[in-house]
Scaffold this active site. Structure first.
Site, PDB file in Angstrom:
ATOM      1  N   TYR A 149      36.510 114.582  11.348  1.00 45.37           N
ATOM      2  CA  TYR A 149      37.600 115.045  10.464  1.00 45.37           C
ATOM      3  C   TYR A 149      38.978 114.909  11.117  1.00 45.37           C
ATOM      4  CZ  TYR A 149      40.174 118.498   7.599  1.00 45.37           C
ATOM      5  OH  TYR A 149      41.094 119.148   6.791  1.00 45.37           O
ATOM      6  N   LYS A 200      30.567 137.678   2.485  1.00 42.91           N
ATOM      7  CA  LYS A 200      29.464 138.360   3.183  1.00 42.91           C
ATOM      8  C   LYS A 200      29.626 139.882   3.118  1.00 42.91           C
ATOM      9  CE  LYS A 200      28.620 134.700   6.592  1.00 42.91           C
ATOM     10  NZ  LYS A 200      28.617 134.374   8.025  1.00 42.91           N
ATOM     11  N   THR A 221      39.878 132.896  18.333  1.00 46.87           N
ATOM     12  CA  THR A 221      41.112 133.247  17.619  1.00 46.87           C
ATOM     13  C   THR A 221      41.548 132.127  16.670  1.00 46.87           C
ATOM     14  OG1 THR A 221      42.341 132.413  19.521  1.00 46.87           O
ATOM     15  CG2 THR A 221      42.066 134.808  19.361  1.00 46.87           C
ATOM     16  N   ARG A 286      43.191 129.035  18.444  1.00 47.55           N
ATOM     17  CA  ARG A 286      44.124 128.154  17.731  1.00 47.55           C
ATOM     18  C   ARG A 286      45.137 129.007  16.959  1.00 47.55           C
ATOM     19  NH1 ARG A 286      41.457 123.872  13.870  1.00 47.55           N
ATOM     20  NH2 ARG A 286      41.367 122.686  15.815  1.00 47.55           N
TER      21      ARG A 286
HETATM   22  P1  NAD Z   1      39.359 121.163  -1.525  1.00 47.19           P
HETATM   23  O1  NAD Z   1      38.049 120.651  -1.049  1.00 47.19           O
HETATM   24  O2  NAD Z   1      39.391 122.440  -2.283  1.00 47.19           O
HETATM   25  O3  NAD Z   1      40.106 120.047  -2.393  1.00 47.19           O
HETATM   26  C1  NAD Z   1      40.006 118.686  -2.118  1.00 47.19           C
HETATM   27  C2  NAD Z   1      39.782 117.972  -3.440  1.00 47.19           C
HETATM   28  O4  NAD Z   1      39.741 116.569  -3.196  1.00 47.19           O
HETATM   29  C3  NAD Z   1      38.429 118.338  -4.080  1.00 47.19           C
HETATM   30  O5  NAD Z   1      38.602 118.868  -5.377  1.00 47.19           O
HETATM   31  C4  NAD Z   1      37.668 117.028  -4.107  1.00 47.19           C
HETATM   32  O6  NAD Z   1      36.846 116.863  -5.264  1.00 47.19           O
HETATM   33  C5  NAD Z   1      38.804 116.025  -4.100  1.00 47.19           C
HETATM   34  N1  NAD Z   1      38.333 114.728  -3.634  1.00 47.19           N
HETATM   35  C6  NAD Z   1      37.540 114.465  -2.566  1.00 47.19           C
HETATM   36  N2  NAD Z   1      37.288 113.158  -2.505  1.00 47.19           N
HETATM   37  C7  NAD Z   1      37.928 112.579  -3.564  1.00 47.19           C
HETATM   38  C8  NAD Z   1      38.014 111.262  -4.028  1.00 47.19           C
HETATM   39  N3  NAD Z   1      37.365 110.254  -3.423  1.00 47.19           N
HETATM   40  N4  NAD Z   1      38.753 111.012  -5.138  1.00 47.19           N
HETATM   41  C9  NAD Z   1      39.392 112.029  -5.769  1.00 47.19           C
HETATM   42  N5  NAD Z   1      39.339 113.306  -5.374  1.00 47.19           N
HETATM   43  C10 NAD Z   1      38.611 113.579  -4.276  1.00 47.19           C
HETATM   44  O7  NAD Z   1      40.284 121.256  -0.218  1.00 47.19           O
HETATM   45  P2  NAD Z   1      41.698 121.969  -0.024  1.00 47.19           P
HETATM   46  O8  NAD Z   1      41.475 123.174   0.782  1.00 47.19           O
HETATM   47  O9  NAD Z   1      42.421 122.066  -1.309  1.00 47.19           O
HETATM   48  O10 NAD Z   1      42.421 120.894   0.923  1.00 47.19           O
HETATM   49  C11 NAD Z   1      43.382 119.972   0.443  1.00 47.19           C
HETATM   50  C12 NAD Z   1      43.860 119.074   1.581  1.00 47.19           C
HETATM   51  O11 NAD Z   1      44.388 119.898   2.636  1.00 47.19           O
HETATM   52  C13 NAD Z   1      42.751 118.229   2.227  1.00 47.19           C
HETATM   53  O12 NAD Z   1      43.298 117.003   2.645  1.00 47.19           O
HETATM   54  C14 NAD Z   1      42.384 119.024   3.464  1.00 47.19           C
HETATM   55  O13 NAD Z   1      41.822 118.209   4.474  1.00 47.19           O
HETATM   56  C15 NAD Z   1      43.738 119.589   3.861  1.00 47.19           C
HETATM   57  N6  NAD Z   1      43.616 120.799   4.686  1.00 47.19           N
HETATM   58  C16 NAD Z   1      43.161 121.954   4.140  1.00 47.19           C
HETATM   59  C17 NAD Z   1      43.046 123.085   4.935  1.00 47.19           C
HETATM   60  C18 NAD Z   1      42.543 124.393   4.381  1.00 47.19           C
HETATM   61  O14 NAD Z   1      42.474 125.361   5.141  1.00 47.19           O
HETATM   62  N7  NAD Z   1      42.188 124.500   3.099  1.00 47.19           N
HETATM   63  C19 NAD Z   1      43.409 123.028   6.294  1.00 47.19           C
HETATM   64  C20 NAD Z   1      43.854 121.827   6.818  1.00 47.19           C
HETATM   65  C21 NAD Z   1      43.983 120.715   5.996  1.00 47.19           C
END
Ligand code: NAD
Length: 333
Positions: A149, A200, A221, A286
């Protein structure tokens, strides 16, 4: 205000859904795209143009971007530690989404592009102690990110940078640190610590079981950012001239045990803690150093953890009472 629709990729997910809601409330025209069937979107708004596309495919990206001059890429195959440690290949395939969205943005003449990166890009050796002083943006190099990732995020950040430098696409990159809040994933294996712990504790309270399983020894953390801060930061960054990747996270660092204390206090219970030392744990310590975001945007995330968790807990509790009848609550307007 632009007459062109704004593309939100990943609109059926947690952060994408909240972004669509905020942009619509500001009067923007929004094209919301996700690969999930629309009944599974966490939030879905009739005022948006809602499309189902697999954005790993280049042609789908061109159809999605066509006519938009601003693109937000929040689409990725991701989840909490339990998911990313066991699905490295799937996580890396998200490189196709960002690559094809960048190519489509260039081809269709989009002006601005947002990329959702992550604190998982930071070098592992900077996160070996619980008393983490806060990760600074330069701590991403020399590269030693989370396997799978984190490498995908770091590579995609870099690709955004070179599309800006070489092709003039104005890219903006935020490194999110653990985002939580209502409408986030709380079960099924992709949930992150705050939602998992709320779930939980609610289950233990309902069933009368007096214990909770915690992944790791509870001393690790983290910092957690409430969704409202995340959306505000994304919009501020997109309006700014900050071209380098920037932390978007809270600097309120807690141990996982302290997070459990907060949830127990909200729930009004005290549970026996069973520590599973074999579960995926992630890095030891972190947090987000917010010097750069304060300097460049004159702002930083500020919703206190206790306040954000209270809202999240209440939402998950409501979902869980409905999910007894097999309904998933989707926000539809
Ligand atoms: P999430 O999983 O709720 O949303 C991601 C969405 O992307 C999902 O609905 C999924 O169906 C869609 N998706 C995946 N593959 C796809 C594809 N091929 N075509 C179209 N849609 C697709 O995640 P989130 O928490 O909303 O995260 C959003 C972004 O932020 C992501 O890039 C994630 O890596 C990044 N991020 C999130 C967090 C967090 O804590 N939530 C932390 C760091 C980074």
């Amino acid at each position: 205000m632009s007459k062109h629709p704004i593309l939100v990729a990943g609109a059926g997910g947690f952060i994408g859904g909240e972004l669509v809601k905020t942009l619509l409330a500001q009067g923007c025209s929004v094209r919301a795209v996700d690969k999930k069937p629309q009944w599974q979107w966490y939030q879905r708004f009739e005022q948006a143009e809602n499309l189902t596309f697999n954005l790993e495919e280049k042609d789908s990206c061109i159809e999605a971007v066509n006519g938009c001059d601003v693109v937000y890429n929040l689409a990725a195959d991701m989840g909490g530690m339990g998911f990313i440690e066991l699905n490295k290949g799937l996580c890396m395939l998200s490189v196709l989404i960002n690559t094809h969205l960048l190519l489509a943005s260039r081809q269709c003449g989009a002006r601005r592009y947002f990329y959702a990166s992550s604190a998982c890009v930071y070098a592992s050796h900077k996160q070996k102690e619980t008393n983490n002083p806060g990760l600074k943006e330069e701590d991403a190099y020399p590269a030693d990110p989370e396997d799978g990732y984190g490498w995908e995020k770091l590579f995609s950040e870099r690709m955004c940078r070179h599309f800006r430098e070489d092709f003039g696409l104005e890219t903006r990159i935020a490194r999110f640190h653990n985002v939580y809040g209502p409408y986030g994933t709380f079960d099924g294996g992709r949930e992150k610590a705050p939602a998992a712990i709320c779930r939980k504790v609610i289950q233990a309270k309902k069933s009368g079981a007096n214990e909770i399983e915690i992944w790791g020894d509870g001393q690790q953390t983290r910092s957690f950012m409430f969704i409202d801060d995340c959306i505000k930061g994304i919009l501020l960054l997109m309006d700014s001239d900050v071209v380098e990747p920037i932390n978007l996270g809270s600097s309120e660092m807690v141990t996982i045990n302290q997070l459990v204390d907060i949830v127990e206090e909200i729930a009004g219970v005290k549970l026996e803690r069973r520590y599973n030392l074999n579960a995926p744990k992630g890095v030891r310590g972190r947090s987000s150093d917010n010097t750069l975001i304060r300097q460049r945007l004159g702002w930083e995330p500020s919703v206190p953890l206790r306040e954000g968790i209270a809202q999240t807990y209440a939402w998950i509790e409501a979902q869980m009472s409905l999910s007894n009848s097999n309904e998933r609550v989707v926000n539809r307007f």
